[in-house]
Design an enzyme around this catalytic site. Structure first.
Site, short mmCIF file in Angstrom:
data_model
loop_
_atom_site.label_atom_id
_atom_site.label_comp_id
_atom_site.label_asym_id
_atom_site.label_seq_id
_atom_site.Cartn_x
_atom_site.Cartn_y
_atom_site.Cartn_z
N ARG A 144 -12.41 -4.17 -30.23
CA ARG A 144 -11.01 -4.78 -31.28
C ARG A 144 -11.21 -6.36 -31.09
O ARG A 144 -11.34 -6.84 -30.17
CB ARG A 144 -9.69 -4.15 -30.83
N TYR A 202 -16.66 -1.06 -35.42
CA TYR A 202 -16.61 -0.45 -34.23
C TYR A 202 -14.86 0.03 -34.14
O TYR A 202 -13.99 -0.70 -34.34
CB TYR A 202 -16.70 -1.50 -32.95
N LYS A 238 -5.53 2.44 -34.78
CA LYS A 238 -4.68 1.41 -34.36
C LYS A 238 -4.12 0.78 -35.62
O LYS A 238 -2.94 0.32 -35.77
CB LYS A 238 -5.46 0.23 -33.64
N HIS A 285 2.32 3.17 -28.63
CA HIS A 285 1.07 3.20 -27.98
C HIS A 285 1.26 4.21 -26.91
O HIS A 285 1.21 3.64 -25.48
CB HIS A 285 0.47 1.72 -27.57
N SER A 297 -4.34 -1.17 -23.19
CA SER A 297 -5.63 -0.54 -23.35
C SER A 297 -6.26 -0.37 -22.04
O SER A 297 -6.41 -1.12 -21.27
CB SER A 297 -6.47 -1.09 -24.51
N CYS A 356 -6.08 1.29 -19.40
CA CYS A 356 -5.42 1.49 -17.86
C CYS A 356 -5.03 2.87 -17.51
O CYS A 356 -4.26 3.01 -16.78
CB CYS A 356 -4.02 0.82 -18.09
N ASP A 388 -3.07 8.33 -26.80
CA ASP A 388 -3.11 7.22 -26.91
C ASP A 388 -1.94 6.98 -27.92
O ASP A 388 -1.42 5.68 -27.70
CB ASP A 388 -4.46 6.72 -27.70
N ARG A 394 -17.72 4.37 -25.73
CA ARG A 394 -16.68 5.33 -25.87
C ARG A 394 -17.27 6.55 -26.03
O ARG A 394 -18.34 6.81 -26.58
CB ARG A 394 -15.98 4.78 -27.27
C1 OXD Z 1 -7.24 0.84 -27.20
C2 OXD Z 1 -7.83 2.31 -27.78
O1 OXD Z 1 -7.95 -0.18 -27.43
O2 OXD Z 1 -7.25 3.07 -27.45
O3 OXD Z 1 -6.12 0.50 -27.02
O4 OXD Z 1 -8.85 2.13 -28.11
MN MN Z 2 -5.14 2.73 -26.97
#
Ligand code: OXD
Ligand code: MN
Length: 590
Positions: free
Chosen positions: A80, A208, A217, A237, A259, A261, A286, A375
């Site tokens: 991102r 991406y 998002k 989130h 993100s 974590c 998520d 991913r």
């Molecule tokens: C993020 C994702 O970047 O979930 O938070 O991909």
């Molecule tokens: Mn996320």
């Protein structure tokens, strides 16, 4: 007697509002063809084989990874791009200091120039989608227009796409408009623009993840957070997980971490052997949409239908469910390959990479074999721990909300907020070391309120006020907690084993939420004493446990000062209740 043949209305004829918008985009972008996605399995098979023939998707070893494929993104397009992501509200203050802002007129002008004629020689795909179970009053719909078939395939896994969402849209003619083109995949010509007042997204120049799969998002967090404020709910989130105790009761927790974590790992946690009788069910990994219910509780749905998870680190010990889940019907992006065409990534703990994520012979001197933000995209139904209630139209009730960050020091393993307003402060104060999920330097501590810094579609000051208002509607609010699985000792070693053992901490929270389980009262909230946690079979030294649960007054005085300085930037939009809770913490510190 013969029955009359069932006439199926053609997709473009279902919704006037969608058809008009598609036509205006067609005129602007000038594609060579327009394809309306019906979302059928056959359509996805055809798109996949088209991409395989064109070399954009590589089939993986069919014996070990049936129906799995690998996609490689441009090396300049692997995460991102927060610095190129904008919230375009009429008033700059409405976007807040937490967002990049551009005036809507200027942003539209800029994007029009980029989109003009950009689909020459390409197919324009129309992807109607629904975020949330199709029959849920809490679900919301959108349409993504994209020139990337890879994005279409991802959207078909991550959301519910095709005829049924379009029929739902046609009933109200209200939907989020998401316009996407990969453009030239040039970082100099890349923008992710949000127009919350128009329920619109325009994304150009990236193929991406969160930049391009607009349901995730862009819609389910940035636009939805705005929509949620106007409609009285919260778009967060957060993962959602159900925990069934040995007594057979299931309670649900929603947890926000920045993100990369470990949200996916926590959502799919496997109980340690020393906690027999516990079961864990994933509702989402998520995003959570949270609604105050008529019964005074907070109800959640997961707007997504799949997982777009970070691959590196996934192995049978860290996340056996995910490891099993991604062995078939999975789309991998930017992983490495073994000699026999199996996907490979750092932390897999078996196999050897021979081709790196860029398709070059692997050479350790050039860095990791798989990109750190590589991913998997996979349907949630592939998850062995998928909750039987994940698709319930009315959602599931939440007993505890959890915030957390990645912090070497300061934050103890877990603590419970004094009340809702204090919980909102705890969420607003989340800080974490940055990771590879976003472009930029990893490992730097930054404030990431509610793990929403990159995702809140409006001014954080207004957002916290909205949190307080939602809390005021709840007569049976969830308890609010903070966790930190990432505390380290002086040598830099993690003090807490993490993964399945995290269930011990979650179990304590649920007992607290039910009015049981002990704790020590500290200036930052209630912290369990070692004897309050389930520690049978846990291999953590006594000193490490004490350190994990320690609240150091000197560090916390510094922390309070830093939080105050951070919150002050929100000026008059900062709710007084948060300042008062911070002052209370300060007053309690010795
Ligand atoms: C993020 C994702 O970047 O979930 O938070 O991909
Ligand atoms: Mn996320």
């Amino acid at each position: 007697m013969a029955t009359a043949p069932h006439a199926t209305v053609a997709l473009p004829a279902l919704s006037r509002a969608v058809a008009d918008w598609v036509e205006s985009v067609r005129q602007l972008t000038e594609p060579s063809a327009v394809h309306w996605c019906d979302g059928s399995a056959r359509e996805m098979r055809e798109l996949t084989s088209q991409l395989v023939s064109g070399g954009e998707l590589l089939p993986l070893n069919a014996q070990y990874f049936p129906r799995c494929h690998l996609a490689r993104s441009s090396p300049n397009d692997v995460a991102r791009v927060e610095h190129l992501t904008f919230v375009c509200t009429r008033s700059r203050e409405d976007a807040g200091p937490n967002n990049n802002w551009m005036a809507p007129d200027e942003a539209h002008r800029k994007m029009r120039a980029l989109f003009s004629g950009c689909m020459h020689g390409r197919t324009l795909y129309v992807v109607p989608y629904c975020m949330g179970p199709l029959d849920s009053p809490y679900a919301r719909c959108g349409v993504e227009i994209t020139d990337s078939p890879y994005v279409v395939i991802n959207m078909s896994i991550m959301t519910r796409i095709g005829r049924a969402p379009l029929e739902r849209i046609a009933r109200t003619e209200r939907f989020v408009k998401g316009l996407h083109s990969i453009g030239e995949v040039d970082p100099e010509r890349r923008f992710i623009m949000h127009f919350p007042e128009e329920l619109a997204i325009e994304s150009y120049g990236s193929g991406y993840g969160g930049n391009a799969l607009l349901g995730k998002k862009c819609h389910a967090l940035r636009i939805a957070s705005w929509q949620a404020r106007t409609e009285g709910w919260l778009a967060e989130h957060m993962l959602i997980v159900g925990l069934q105790s040995p007594r057979g009761e299931t309670h649900y927790i929603a947890a926000a971490f920045p993100s990369a974590c470990g949200k996916t790992n926590l959502a799919m946690l496997i109980p340690p052997q020393s906690m027999p009788g516990w079961k864990v069910f994933t509702v989402g990994d998520d995003i959570a949409w949270l609604h105050p219910g008529a019964d005074g509780r907070l109800w959640a749905i997961n707007p997504e239908a799949g997982y777009f998870g970070v691959v590196p680190g996934t192995n049978p010990e860290t996340n056996r469910n995910a490891y099993e889940m991604i062995r078939r019907d999975t789309l991998f992006t930017n992983v490495a390959l073994t000699a026999d065409n199996q996907p490979w990534w750092e932390g897999l703990k078996s196999g050897t990479p021979v081709i790196d994520w860029q398709g070059r012979p692997y050479d350790a001197a050039r860095g990791p074999a798989a990109h750190p933000n590589s991913r998997f995209t996979v349907s949630a139904t592939r998850n062995p721990s998928y909750s039987p209630h994940a698709e319930d139209a009315r959602g599931i009730p939440i007993s505890a909300l959890v915030f957390g960050g990645r912090r070497r020091e300061v934050a103890p393993l877990v603590y419970q907020a004094r009340n809702w307003a204090h919980g909102v402060l705890v969420g607003a104060s989340v800080a974490s070391e940055t990771t590879a999920a976003a472009a930029g330097k990893a490992g730097v501590v930054r404030r990431d309120p509610m793990a929403m810094l990159p995702f809140c579609g409006y001014n954080f000051g207004d957002y916290w006020r909205h949190w307080l208002e939602v809390g005021a509607k709840l007569t049976r609010p969830p308890q609010i907690f903070h966790v930190n699985w990432f505390r380290r000792d002086a040598q830099g070693r993690f003090l807490w084993p993490g993964f399945g053992e995290n269930l011990r901490v979650l179990a304590w929270m649920l007992e607290r939420a039910a009015g049981g389980a002990g704790a020590a009262e500290t200036p930052i909230g209630s912290v369990p004493r070692p004897q309050d946690l389930h520690t049978e079979g846990l291999e953590v030294r006594t000193e490490a446990m004490e350190e994990l649960l320690r609240v150091d007054p000197a560090l916390w005085r510094r922390e309070v000062a830093e939080i105050r300085a951070y919150l002050q930037q929100f000026g008059t939009r900062l709710p007084a209740a948060l300042t008062a809770e911070l002052a209370e913490t300060e007053r309690l510190l010795p």
